[in-house]
Structures are given as structure tokens and as C-alpha cells.
Design an enzyme around this catalytic site. Structure first.
Site, PDB file in Angstrom:
ATOM      1  CD  GLU A  77     -30.059  49.948   4.315  1.00 50.12           C
ATOM      2  OE1 GLU A  77     -30.987  49.346   3.757  1.00 50.12           O
ATOM      3  OE2 GLU A  77     -29.000  49.388   4.675  1.00 50.12           O
ATOM      4  CG  HIS A  96     -28.318  46.802   8.548  1.00 44.71           C
ATOM      5  ND1 HIS A  96     -28.914  45.664   8.049  1.00 44.71           N
ATOM      6  CD2 HIS A  96     -27.937  47.539   7.467  1.00 44.71           C
ATOM      7  CE1 HIS A  96     -28.918  45.727   6.723  1.00 44.71           C
ATOM      8  NE2 HIS A  96     -28.321  46.843   6.348  1.00 44.71           N
TER       9      HIS A  96
END
Length: 238
Positions: A77, A96
Site C-alpha cells: 500500500e 497508515h
């Protein structure tokens, strides 16, 4: 640059120690310039974010290419980071994480309202501004999905990825990390109030105006020192 690598690695350890990430999930980045960032990558002997070392923080460009010697790989990601940096040149750092409290509260439909004030002013301000939600519960593994996340977050500074986790940004690694902690606390309190069957009033306009912005030196730097000392006390400092 070695100091920045250590800062990013420390952020990963803080997030893990405070239960915002589990095992190897989650990552932190910081901008170096227009085209380059430092990003927490995964090596062949990855032990998880709680045990991140400076060598896990690798320099890459916004296409995911860079210093990946030694069997390192960018996280699936990484587009969360690169597309936010592309969309918002003012952003210096991205976090994140996968805090269970945030995921559960959002899936339960708990509204993040400004029910408290001075208890945690930064978290209270997040509630007042509103926390955007990216509605797809998918891995953000393409530039298109990364751009969609960036658009959903906009200029809010924080966002929830439904059924997934959170993204926070900031002027520094310290600020982005503290915002993640504040979002988790806001979600935690909101969910606990819901479980108690409470529907408290939101903070009044008069009280909200009395809540000062204590500034980054207090909200970010001072609190960062506190959490790094917690790492030190647990034998986890770098």
C-alpha cells in the site's frame, strides 16, 4: 538523513506500543523532496512495527523505486503515501495504521462527535472538523486507489479507511503520529459512550472558543518526547 530514518522507525514503534498497529501491518513515511520519500519497508527478517530499525526505512521515489537492497520490498500500500504526497505538496509525513478501536467504532456506525473538550484538545478539534471516511474496504495497491484515498481525506489531516484502518498526515512525523493517537482516542471514547447508552451534548460554542491551540511544540513535540520515553522505559527505544 540518519536522524530522519530513526524518527520514522521510532514512530512505527510508538504506534505498535500504543496498539494502533498489529504485527507487521502499517507504515510511516516522510518527504525528502518533491520526488523522494523515506518509507518503512519490509525486509526478509521483518519482526513487525514494534521492532522497526532504522535500516527498515528506505529511500524511494513516488513510483516505488529506490533503495531496496538486502531483500527489502515496499509495502503493498505504498500508494497511500505517494499519492497523498503528490496531491498535497505541503504534506511532510504520512501514517497508515490499523487501530482496532477506530475500525470497530466506524463499522458500528458510531458518530465521532465533539463530546469532550479540554480532556484532549487535538482530538476534540478533529471531531469538530469532522473525520472523512473512505468507504471501500480494500488494499490500496494501485495509484488509482491511492488517489481516491487522497481525495477522500482532502485537507482534513486524518481519515478512516472503512474496515481497514486510518491515514493521518502532518507537517512532521511527530504530528502525523500524534494525530493517529488522537483519532484512536476519539473513536475509543465515542464507542464507550455508545456502549453505555449515552448521548451527551456536544461541546458548546462558548466552551469551544475557550479551547486554545497549544501549538505544535506542545501538541506534537512534547507528547512525542513522552512516548519516546515510554519506549525507553520498556527497553524499546532506538
Amino acid at each position: 538523513m540518519s536522524d530522519l530514518r530513526t524518527t520514522v522507525a521510532t514512530a512505527c514503534r510508538i504506534l505498535a506500543q500504543q496498539d494502533l498497529v498489529a504485527d507487521v501491518l502499517g507504515h510511516v513515511s516522510v518527504r525528502l523532496d518533491t520526488d523522494r520519500i523515506l518509507l518503512r519497508c519490509r525486509g526478509p527478517q521483518d519482526r513487525g512495527l514494534l521492532f522497526t530499525i532504522a535500516d527498515d526505512i528506505r529511500e524511494i521515489d513516488l513510483d516505488g523505486r529506490g533503495d531496496l537492497d538486502g531483500g527489502y520490498a515496499v509495502p503493498n500500500e505504498f500508494h497511500i503515501h505517494t499519492e497523498l504526497f503528490r496531491a498535497h505538496p505541503e504534506i511532510k509525513a504520512v501514517v497508515h495504521a490499523h487501530p482496532r478501536d477506530v475500525v470497530i467504532a466506524d463499522l458500528a456506525g458510531v458518530e465521532l462527535r465533539q463530546t469532550f473538550g479540554a480532556y484532549n484538545i487535538p482530538a476534540s478539534r478533529l471531531a469538530h472538523r469532522g473525520v472523512p471516511v473512505y468507504p471501500r474496504s480494500v488494499l490500496i495497491r494501485t495509484p488509482q486507489l491511492g488517489r481516491a484515498v487522497a481525495a477522500a481525506i482532502g485537507d482534513a489531516g486524518v481519515g478512516i479507511l472503512r474496515g481497514h484502518g486510518v491515514v493521518t498526515v502532518g507537517d512532521s512525523v511527530e504530528q502525523a503520529t500524534m494525530r493517529a493517537l488522537d483519532l484512536a482516542e476519539l473513536s475509543r471514547i465515542s464507542a464507550q459512550l455508545t456502549r453505555l447508552g449515552a448521548r451527551p451534548h456536544t461541546v458548546s460554542d462558548d466552551d469551544r472558543q475557550e479551547l486554545p491551540d497549544l501549538g505544535s511544540a506542545f501538541n506534537d513535540s512534547s507528547r512525542w518526547r513522552h512516548y519516546t520515553c515510554r519506549l525507553q522505559g520498556a527497553g524499546l527505544a532506538l
